[in-house]
Design a protein around this motif. Sequence first.
Motif, short mmCIF file in Angstrom:
data_model
loop_
_atom_site.label_atom_id
_atom_site.label_comp_id
_atom_site.label_asym_id
_atom_site.label_seq_id
_atom_site.Cartn_x
_atom_site.Cartn_y
_atom_site.Cartn_z
N ARG A 30 41.31 50.16 48.93
CA ARG A 30 39.48 49.57 48.76
C ARG A 30 38.71 50.62 47.27
O ARG A 30 37.87 50.65 46.68
CB ARG A 30 38.90 49.86 49.73
N ARG A 31 39.15 52.24 47.60
CA ARG A 31 38.56 53.27 46.49
C ARG A 31 38.80 52.95 45.46
O ARG A 31 38.08 52.72 44.10
CB ARG A 31 38.81 55.00 47.40
N VAL A 34 37.55 50.32 43.40
CA VAL A 34 36.73 50.83 42.06
C VAL A 34 36.30 51.95 41.29
O VAL A 34 36.16 51.66 40.02
CB VAL A 34 35.78 51.14 43.17
N GLU A 35 37.21 53.19 41.66
CA GLU A 35 37.74 53.97 40.95
C GLU A 35 38.51 53.67 39.12
O GLU A 35 38.43 53.74 38.49
CB GLU A 35 38.04 55.36 41.35
N ALA A 39 35.99 47.38 40.20
CA ALA A 39 35.47 46.57 41.94
C ALA A 39 34.04 47.42 41.67
O ALA A 39 33.78 48.32 41.60
CB ALA A 39 36.07 46.40 42.73
N ALA A 40 32.80 46.49 42.19
CA ALA A 40 31.58 46.53 42.36
C ALA A 40 31.62 47.95 43.25
O ALA A 40 30.98 48.86 43.03
CB ALA A 40 30.71 45.29 42.01
N GLU A 41 32.21 47.56 44.42
CA GLU A 41 31.76 48.38 45.59
C GLU A 41 33.40 48.14 46.44
O GLU A 41 33.67 47.31 46.23
CB GLU A 41 30.63 47.48 46.32
N PRO A 42 33.24 49.68 47.48
CA PRO A 42 34.69 49.76 47.95
C PRO A 42 34.83 48.19 48.91
O PRO A 42 34.78 48.94 50.70
CB PRO A 42 34.43 51.03 48.16
N GLY A 43 34.52 46.93 48.54
CA GLY A 43 35.03 46.48 50.28
C GLY A 43 36.32 45.47 49.91
O GLY A 43 37.28 46.29 49.55
N ASP A 45 37.71 42.66 49.35
CA ASP A 45 38.22 42.05 48.77
C ASP A 45 39.61 42.02 48.50
O ASP A 45 40.06 41.37 48.22
CB ASP A 45 37.10 40.95 47.82
#
Length: 57
Positions: A30-31, A34-35, A39-43, A45
């Motif tokens: 998840r992280r 993003v990095e 991805a917009a946020e660590p959700g 999805d």
Amino acid sequence: MKRFACGDIIPGCASSFTAADDEGILVQTRRHAVEAHGAAEPGTDSDVLVRPAIRPA
Ligand SMILES: [Zn+2]
């Protein structure tokens, strides 16, 4: 132990992750989404893509 290679679902990504269980992998991916993949946020999805590609290590 479990292992996930991001390149299995995103060709060209060299990152891989190991953890004691699936959830330990998902916390990291998840992280990573993003990095490394915008991805917009660590959700959660990405979980639906990552979970089937997690292998025993
Ligand atoms: Zn990746």
